[in-house]
Motif scaffolding. Structure first.
Motif, short mmCIF file in Angstrom:
data_model
loop_
_atom_site.label_atom_id
_atom_site.label_comp_id
_atom_site.label_asym_id
_atom_site.label_seq_id
_atom_site.Cartn_x
_atom_site.Cartn_y
_atom_site.Cartn_z
N UNK A 224 4.43 -41.52 20.00
CA UNK A 224 3.41 -42.52 19.70
C UNK A 224 2.06 -42.08 20.27
N UNK A 225 1.01 -42.52 19.62
CA UNK A 225 -0.33 -42.20 20.08
C UNK A 225 -0.52 -42.68 21.51
N UNK A 226 -1.11 -41.83 22.34
CA UNK A 226 -1.37 -42.18 23.73
C UNK A 226 -0.35 -41.66 24.72
N UNK A 227 0.76 -41.18 24.22
CA UNK A 227 1.79 -40.63 25.11
C UNK A 227 1.55 -39.15 25.34
N UNK A 228 2.26 -38.61 26.34
CA UNK A 228 2.16 -37.19 26.66
C UNK A 228 3.44 -36.46 26.24
N UNK A 229 3.29 -35.24 25.83
CA UNK A 229 4.42 -34.44 25.37
C UNK A 229 4.40 -33.09 26.07
N UNK A 230 5.55 -32.68 26.59
CA UNK A 230 5.65 -31.37 27.24
C UNK A 230 6.47 -30.42 26.38
N UNK A 231 5.93 -29.21 26.21
CA UNK A 231 6.62 -28.17 25.44
C UNK A 231 6.89 -27.00 26.37
N UNK B 173 9.07 -32.82 17.79
CA UNK B 173 8.94 -34.04 18.56
C UNK B 173 8.03 -35.01 17.81
N UNK B 174 8.42 -36.25 17.83
CA UNK B 174 7.61 -37.34 17.27
C UNK B 174 7.30 -38.29 18.40
N UNK C 267 2.70 -5.32 28.15
CA UNK C 267 1.26 -5.15 27.98
C UNK C 267 0.83 -4.80 26.58
N UNK C 268 1.75 -4.81 25.62
CA UNK C 268 1.38 -4.41 24.28
C UNK C 268 1.69 -5.46 23.24
N UNK C 269 2.94 -5.71 23.01
CA UNK C 269 3.32 -6.54 21.88
C UNK C 269 3.62 -7.97 22.30
N UNK C 270 3.24 -8.89 21.42
CA UNK C 270 3.53 -10.29 21.65
C UNK C 270 4.67 -10.73 20.75
N UNK C 271 5.59 -11.44 21.36
CA UNK C 271 6.73 -11.97 20.61
C UNK C 271 6.65 -13.49 20.64
N UNK C 272 6.84 -14.07 19.46
CA UNK C 272 6.62 -15.50 19.33
C UNK C 272 7.91 -16.31 19.45
N UNK C 273 7.75 -17.49 20.03
CA UNK C 273 8.83 -18.46 20.02
C UNK C 273 8.94 -19.08 18.65
N UNK C 274 9.97 -19.90 18.43
CA UNK C 274 10.20 -20.50 17.11
C UNK C 274 9.24 -21.63 16.78
N UNK C 275 8.44 -22.08 17.75
CA UNK C 275 7.46 -23.12 17.47
C UNK C 275 7.98 -24.53 17.73
N UNK C 276 7.04 -25.42 17.96
CA UNK C 276 7.33 -26.85 18.16
C UNK C 276 6.44 -27.65 17.22
N UNK C 277 7.08 -28.42 16.38
CA UNK C 277 6.31 -29.24 15.44
C UNK C 277 6.09 -30.60 16.06
N UNK C 278 4.84 -30.92 16.33
CA UNK C 278 4.47 -32.18 16.97
C UNK C 278 3.88 -33.13 15.93
N UNK C 279 4.44 -34.32 15.87
CA UNK C 279 3.90 -35.38 15.01
C UNK C 279 3.56 -36.57 15.89
N UNK C 280 2.31 -36.97 15.85
CA UNK C 280 1.85 -38.11 16.65
C UNK C 280 1.57 -39.27 15.70
N UNK C 281 2.26 -40.37 15.93
CA UNK C 281 2.14 -41.52 15.03
C UNK C 281 1.00 -42.44 15.46
N UNK D 140 -3.78 -34.41 16.92
CA UNK D 140 -3.10 -33.34 17.67
C UNK D 140 -1.81 -32.90 16.98
N UNK D 141 -1.42 -33.60 15.94
CA UNK D 141 -0.22 -33.21 15.18
C UNK D 141 -0.42 -31.81 14.62
N UNK D 142 0.50 -30.93 14.94
CA UNK D 142 0.36 -29.54 14.54
C UNK D 142 1.64 -28.78 14.88
N UNK D 143 1.63 -27.51 14.57
CA UNK D 143 2.72 -26.59 14.90
C UNK D 143 2.24 -25.78 16.10
N UNK D 144 2.88 -25.98 17.24
CA UNK D 144 2.48 -25.28 18.46
C UNK D 144 3.45 -24.13 18.70
#
Lengths: 114, 112
Positions: free
Chosen positions: A14-21, A11-12, A100-114, A88-92
């Motif tokens: 603008x600065x000041x906006x909100x993003x939902x993942x 997701x890309x 209760x044991x192992x954690x499995x990860x999602x593919x990630x969301x790459x956030x770019x804030x302009x 806040x631009x990062x890989x979330x």
């Protein structure tokens, strides 16, 4: 088994906006999900722990009013980055706990804030 | 302060050889240990988990844990070019409700 999805994948905004993942466990129920952040060339850092039906627990230094987490069901957790800024631009990446044991990860969301 | 240390590499290993990846952790009460593989631009993929001292084998992978030395390792036998990736060591101090503390990862290169 143990498939976790995330939306959107990037997701890309603008600065000041909100993003939902969104983070979903597709083939198992997860009472606990986790949100991590990864900056370039760095490792994953835990941001918060999300428990179904209760408030999230945030790691030290993570602003809970900026990173809103909701774990509405056993298969869905959402992270909202409010008033996003370029730093806040990062890989979330979310993960879901199975059994209760192992954690499995999602593919990630790459956030770019302009 | 929970810390997980890994040699960042790159670690270069010939195809078919054994790759050995090491990790140390600071918190003595850590209970669970994980190895993840991460390709560039992708999220981590779980390879192995280990909870008690000794060796645990799964296919070409062997995880080794020594709690007294606060040391965990991953061996990859018959290394393949597709094994080239960053390998992350992760530690969980408490039970299932705790998040993971990651090392910075070791960049492994398998040379054909």
């Amino acid at each position: 088994g143990a498939v976790v999805s995330q939306h959107p994948s990037w997701v890309i905004c603008k600065s000041g906006t909100s993003v939902k993942i969104e983070c979903r466990s597709l083939d198992f129920q997860a009472t606990t999900m986790f949100w991590y952040r990864q900056f370039p060339k760095q490792s994953l850092m835990l941001m918060a722990t999300s428990n179904e039906g209760s408030k999230a627990t945030y790691e030290q230094g993570v602003e809970k009013d900026k990173f809103l987490i909701n774990h509405a069901s056993l298969t869905l957790s959402t992270l909202t980055v409010t008033s996003a800024h370029p730093e806040d631009s990062s890989f979330y990446i979310c993960s879901a706990q199975r059994g209760g044991y192992e954690q499995f990860f999602g593919p990630g969301t790459r956030l770019t804030v302009l | 302060q929970k810390e997980v240390e890994q040699n960042s590499g790159p670690l270069s290993v010939p195809e078919g050889a054994i790759a050995s990846l090491n990790c140390t952790y600071s918190d003595r009460v850590s209970q669970s240990f994980f190895w993840y593989r991460q390709y560039s631009g992708k999220s981590p993929e779980l390879i192995m988990s280990i909870y008690s001292n000794g060796d645990k084998e799964d296919g070409r992978f062997t995880a080794q844990l020594n709690k007294a030395s606060q040391y965990v390792s991953l061996l990859i036998r018959d290394s393949q070019p597709s094994d080239s990736a960053t390998y992350l060591c992760a530690v969980r101090v408490g039970g299932g409700a705790d998040g993971l503390t990651f090392g910075k990862g070791t960049h492994l290169i398998i040379q054909p």
